[in-house]
Design an enzyme around this catalytic site. Structure first.
Site, mmCIF file in Angstrom:
data_model
loop_
_atom_site.group_PDB
_atom_site.id
_atom_site.type_symbol
_atom_site.label_atom_id
_atom_site.label_comp_id
_atom_site.label_asym_id
_atom_site.label_seq_id
_atom_site.Cartn_x
_atom_site.Cartn_y
_atom_site.Cartn_z
ATOM 1 N N ALA A 29 -3.564 3.317 0.580
ATOM 2 C CA ALA A 29 -4.966 3.226 0.972
ATOM 3 C C ALA A 29 -5.875 3.342 -0.240
ATOM 4 O O ALA A 29 -5.751 4.258 -1.053
ATOM 5 C CB ALA A 29 -5.301 4.321 1.981
ATOM 6 N N GLN A 83 -0.215 -4.613 6.158
ATOM 7 C CA GLN A 83 0.264 -3.428 6.866
ATOM 8 C C GLN A 83 -0.767 -2.986 7.894
ATOM 9 O O GLN A 83 -1.947 -2.842 7.578
ATOM 10 C CB GLN A 83 0.554 -2.249 5.935
ATOM 11 C CG GLN A 83 1.271 -1.136 6.728
ATOM 12 C CD GLN A 83 1.434 0.161 5.970
ATOM 13 O OE1 GLN A 83 0.466 0.825 5.664
ATOM 14 N NE2 GLN A 83 2.680 0.527 5.705
ATOM 15 N N CYS A 114 2.340 7.452 7.186
ATOM 16 C CA CYS A 114 1.193 8.127 6.576
ATOM 17 C C CYS A 114 1.161 9.603 6.981
ATOM 18 O O CYS A 114 1.152 9.926 8.178
ATOM 19 C CB CYS A 114 -0.105 7.447 6.987
ATOM 20 S SG CYS A 114 -1.577 8.188 6.224
ATOM 21 N N ASN A 216 12.390 4.396 -0.396
ATOM 22 C CA ASN A 216 11.103 4.716 -1.006
ATOM 23 C C ASN A 216 11.079 6.205 -1.350
ATOM 24 O O ASN A 216 11.592 7.020 -0.591
ATOM 25 C CB ASN A 216 9.980 4.354 -0.032
ATOM 26 C CG ASN A 216 8.593 4.760 -0.516
ATOM 27 O OD1 ASN A 216 7.838 5.381 0.221
ATOM 28 N ND2 ASN A 216 8.250 4.424 -1.738
ATOM 29 N N GLY A 240 5.696 3.038 -4.770
ATOM 30 C CA GLY A 240 4.338 3.480 -4.488
ATOM 31 C C GLY A 240 3.696 4.128 -5.690
ATOM 32 O O GLY A 240 3.248 3.465 -6.621
#
Length: 383
Positions: A29, A83, A114, A216, A240
């Site tokens: 974000a 996404q 999230c 991830n 990320g």
């Protein structure tokens, strides 16, 4: 049992799309907007998959002005990857059908990872997979509405060590026609602290061999990506925080997977050039130079990590409001500094062991989904 990844991994297939090498930019974000994706894609030579930042389904369906800007893709982006975040199956279905009917993207990823409190306290993000029937309903609507577009999901291990959900969620994803799953090897409670559990990635791969599994968490270098694939047997990696202030990491990843071994260690002069280009792209994308530079401020510390830049200069760079001012201040630095030792390590938020914000009574029954509906949708994107 751990399986070793082949020296040259097979291409990652996301529906009709071949991702070679099997590297994906994680949606973040406020970060993975079109300008940042452009930089990452340029350094990778266009190889890999670059996902938009999180788009709220309600905001998309209602054509929120900010959201419509966030879903803009450059003409060179292919496949276009969005996404979505949503907690209401009906709204998610509407958003997916809108994407298909208006040709807004080529791939849809759903956010179930999230850990931010404003998301989890409404039952969204990484809190949602605990409610198995709700997860299934959302996936069923999304896959049905997507038609030929592949639908993937990104998730965490669970809410905490006592409420792990990733194996159940992976099986539900397979049963509902999801194309691939990505697992961040942390719980919601861990947030970004501690060490990512790569063994969980291996367990998920064993549990759902029918579809690609992407790993991830704690991929700070190209070597980390190769090691994750060797140790877990996963089909690809999602990067990320490791690329914050380092879009050239995607060049390193391509080199590593293709076996060339080339690694980029830019001196501060080259880093400053990338910083200025990043700020310029943001201004062009937003349509206002000053707002672009202001939006860029959050990236400054990441780009300068490890370099000898005094606290006063860092403060000045963090309050710039024009490209001329940013360029002038960058030229005051010792630009001949080489890439510093230790700059490849962890970056971004690292807090962990947080109390997870959840709706009242959320953990009482994983099959009781009462009280979760359209009102839990955020009205804006990027959160």
């Amino acid at each position: 049992m751990t399986t070793l990844a082949p020296a040259t991994p097979a291409p990652l297939r996301i529906g009709p799309h071949t991702v070679r090498p099997p590297v994906v930019l994680a949606p973040m974000a406020g970060i993975t907007n079109a300008p940042f994706r452009t930089l990452c894609r340029e350094f990778s030579g266009g190889k890999g998959l670059f996902v938009s930042e999180m788009i709220t389904t309600r905001a998309l369906v209602e054509r929120n002005e900010k959201t419509m800007q966030l879903i803009h893709f450059d003409a060179s982006e292919t496949p276009r990857s969005i996404q979505l975040y949503g907690v209401d199956p009906e709204t998610v279905g509407k958003a997916v059908r809108m994407i298909v009917e208006e040709d807004l993207a080529d791939h849809i990823d759903l956010n179930f990872g999230c850990p931010v409190p404003k998301v989890t306290r409404k039952g969204g993000g990484s809190a949602l997979p605990f409610k198995r029937p709700l997860l299934r309903a959302i996936l069923r609507e999304a896959v049905a509405g997507a038609g030929d577009l592949p639908v993937t999901i990104k998730m965490r291990k669970g809410i905490d060590d006592d409420h792990l959900t990733y194996l159940d969620a992976g099986r539900i994803a397979v049963e509902e026609g999801v194309t691939a799953v990505a697992l961040h090897g942390r719980t919601t409670a861990q947030h970004y602290g501690g060490t990512a559990d790569w063994d969980a990635v291996a367990r998920l791969k064993e549990h759902v061999p029918e579809i690609p599994v992407l790993g991830n968490g704690d991929i700070w270098s190209a070597d980390d990506a190769l090691r994750m694939m060797r140790e877990t047997g996963c089909d690809g990696v999602v990067v990320g925080r490791g690329c914050l202030g380092r879009p050239w990491l995607f060049g390193d990843l391509v080199s590593a997977f293709e076996g060339t071994g080339t690694r980029q260690t830019p001196a501060l002069r080259q880093v400053a050039d990338v910083m200025l280009r990043h700020a310029t792209l943001l201004g062009e994308w937003i349509g206002d130079e000053s707002r672009g530079v202001i939006d860029f401020r959050k990236h400054v510390a990441w780009y300068l990590k490890g370099f000898a830049v005094g606290s006063e200069m860092r403060r000045k760079l963090a309050v710039t409001s024009s490209l001329e001012e940013l360029d002038s201040q960058l030229r005051e630095l010792d630009l001949d500094q080489p890439w510093p030792d230790g700059a490849d390590g962890p970056r971004g938020r690292t807090s962990g062991n947080n109390r997870v914000a959840l709706p009242d009574g959320w953990l009482k029954d994983p099959y009781d989904c009462a009280g979760v509906g359209a009102e839990a949708e955020l009205d804006t994107s990027g959160g």
